[in-house]
Design an enzyme around this catalytic site. Structure first.
Site, PDB file in Angstrom:
ATOM      1  N   ASP A  72     -20.289 -12.444 -35.080  1.00 48.55           N
ATOM      2  CA  ASP A  72     -19.277 -12.985 -35.990  1.00 48.55           C
ATOM      3  C   ASP A  72     -18.923 -11.979 -37.086  1.00 48.55           C
ATOM      4  O   ASP A  72     -17.779 -11.905 -37.530  1.00 48.55           O
ATOM      5  CB  ASP A  72     -19.777 -14.292 -36.621  1.00 48.55           C
ATOM      6  CG  ASP A  72     -20.037 -15.360 -35.577  1.00 48.55           C
ATOM      7  OD1 ASP A  72     -19.143 -15.608 -34.762  1.00 48.55           O
ATOM      8  OD2 ASP A  72     -21.140 -15.924 -35.561  1.00 48.55           O
ATOM      9  N   HIS A  87     -28.931 -15.184 -36.614  1.00 49.18           N
ATOM     10  CA  HIS A  87     -28.292 -16.179 -35.756  1.00 49.18           C
ATOM     11  C   HIS A  87     -29.270 -17.317 -35.515  1.00 49.18           C
ATOM     12  O   HIS A  87     -30.480 -17.098 -35.385  1.00 49.18           O
ATOM     13  CB  HIS A  87     -27.883 -15.542 -34.419  1.00 49.18           C
ATOM     14  CG  HIS A  87     -26.926 -16.374 -33.614  1.00 49.18           C
ATOM     15  ND1 HIS A  87     -27.340 -17.418 -32.823  1.00 49.18           N
ATOM     16  CD2 HIS A  87     -25.579 -16.315 -33.486  1.00 49.18           C
ATOM     17  CE1 HIS A  87     -26.280 -17.965 -32.242  1.00 49.18           C
ATOM     18  NE2 HIS A  87     -25.211 -17.317 -32.623  1.00 49.18           N
TER      19      HIS A  87
END
Length: 432
Positions: free
Chosen positions: A367, A309
């Site tokens: 995600d 991330h």
């Protein structure tokens, strides 16, 4: 509000020296106040993407990417996702504190009773092509809401701001569900006041008039967690867009529509869709080693989507909770006949054990897991970002309300480093 500065930094350049106040937030690094830099030093700062600039003062959400920490109003996200539910989190984000039992009993019906859309809004949906992307639909319909709800567009009236906030939180699931129904050619399903927030959304998405649809509690809980984990994420691109639009005095419906438009960008809201598309590109479990080797090859443009991330340098604190829900949903739905989900589970196992990924802290992020869940439930990838927008609406609203109430708020007006032509004279067309 921040207290008076207790220290200052001295900036020297050319023959000038400027003292810049230094503020210490409750959490995070100290902040240099450069507001007087131009007036006193006739100089701007240069920060593409504003990644080193605090654009506002906020008490809503805090992220520590190095520690893998996400706090809503001071509460760790994993505790909220495990022990709370989305509407309680909405109350927390909007008003700053977790509600008492009486406050929650009053708040939930307020939201529930506003879930219906004005009947004429149906005509807006029918004005879109049958193959319109759901994000295009919800962006357009959200912006059009100001033409139906005139009694909640005066941003200077605290009560109208409150009414607009509740309306948008309540109606966004209906807008998103109807966008989904329209995209697949099925009739709209009206909201039901006897269902909780997540179950109501799922019912509007998957029920049909021909037969009864019962929402599975495991699926509903997973959806509620998706909403909670995506409710806010500090000053990201779409939140900053909402604040920038709001700084001009635009009505709240237009500001949230601006946030939706920004979220639509593949670099922002499309990460879970990209992760699922990658799993489909891999195709079958036996092809995973090939793609793992490609991911390790720095000369190969292929990247594993849904791992690591930009903000979280350690691990995504939302991912652990989302993994639990993913496992529950996959156990419920089964993956034996779904090669995409089989690839996802094996890829997850490898990424959590392969030294290459472990050493680089390329863990599966939120995600990755949310894309798996939404696919298993039955949503097409075109609905992933609309669901993200649904969840993020409350965060946008909380940030917008905070900005409106901030006495230091000004219309957004970034500066630039100009690299164009210097002053030159106009030349008549016949002489060019």
């Amino acid at each position: 509000m921040v207290s008076d500065s207790k220290s200052a930094a001295s900036l020297k350049f050319n023959d000038m020296e400027v003292d810049l106040p230094v503020y210490s937030p409750n959490l995070g690094p100290d902040v240099l106040d450069i507001r007087k830099l131009y007036a006193q030093g006739d100089v701007f700062t240069y920060d593409p993407g504003f990644t080193s600039t605090a654009s506002c003062e906020s008490a809503i959400t805090f992220i520590d990417g190095d520690k893998g920490e996400l706090l809503y109003r001071g509460y760790p996200i994993d505790q909220l996702a495990e022990k709370s539910h989305f509407l309680e989190v909405c109350y927390l984000l909007l008003y700053g504190e977790l509600p008492t039992a009486a406050q929650l009993d009053e708040f939930i019906p307020r939201v529930t009773r506003h879930t219906m859309l004005h009947e004429q809004i149906q005509y807006f949906f029918r004005g879109f092509r049958r193959d319109a992307h759901p994000m295009a639909i919800i962006c357009g319909v959200q912006g059009a809401m100001s033409s139906f709800y005139h009694d909640s567009t005066d941003i200077n009236d605290p009560w109208q701001r409150e009414v607009a906030s509740i309306r948008m939180i309540a109606k966004m699931p209906t807008i998103a569900a109807w966008a989904f129904k329209y995209s697949i050619g099925q009739p709209f399903i009206y909201p039901r006041n006897d269902l909780d927030y997540a179950s109501n959304f799922l019912h509007m998405c998957f029920a049909v008039p021909a037969e009864e649809y019962i929402v599975d509690p495991i699926v509903s809980r997973a959806m509620d967690r998706i909403f909670t984990l995506h409710a806010d994420h500090e000053q990201n691109a779409s939140t900053s867009t909402v604040r920038l639009a709001g700084s001009s005095g635009a009505n709240p419906f237009a500001c949230i529509a601006a946030g939706i438009a920004c979220l639509w960008g593949p670099a922002h809201g499309g990460a879970n869709e990209a992760a699922l598309n990658m799993l489909r590109e891999i195709g079958t479990v036996d092809r995973i080693p090939e793609f793992i080797e490609r991911a390790k090859d720095k000369d190969d443009p292929f990247r594993l989507m849904g791992f690591g991330h930009r903000v979280y340098k350690n691990f995504d604190p939302r991912a652990k909770v989302m993994k639990e829900s993913a496992d529950e949903v996959l156990d419920l739905m089964g993956i034996e006949n779904n090669p995409t989900l089989q690839v996802a589970k094996e890829l997850e196992r490898i990424a959590l054990s392969d030294p290459y990924f472990v050493e680089r802290k390329l863990y599966p992020n939120v995600d990755f897991y949310s894309g798996i869940i939404l696919d298993a439930i039955g949503f097409p990838t075109s609905m992933f970002t609309p669901i993200f927008a649904l969840a993020r609406t409350v965060g946008w609203i909380a940030q917008w309300k905070e900005m409106i109430a901030d006495p230091t708020q000004k219309i957004g007006r970034p500066r630039q480093l100009y690299t164009g032509e210097k002053n030159r004279d106009y030349v008549d067309v016949e002489n060019r």
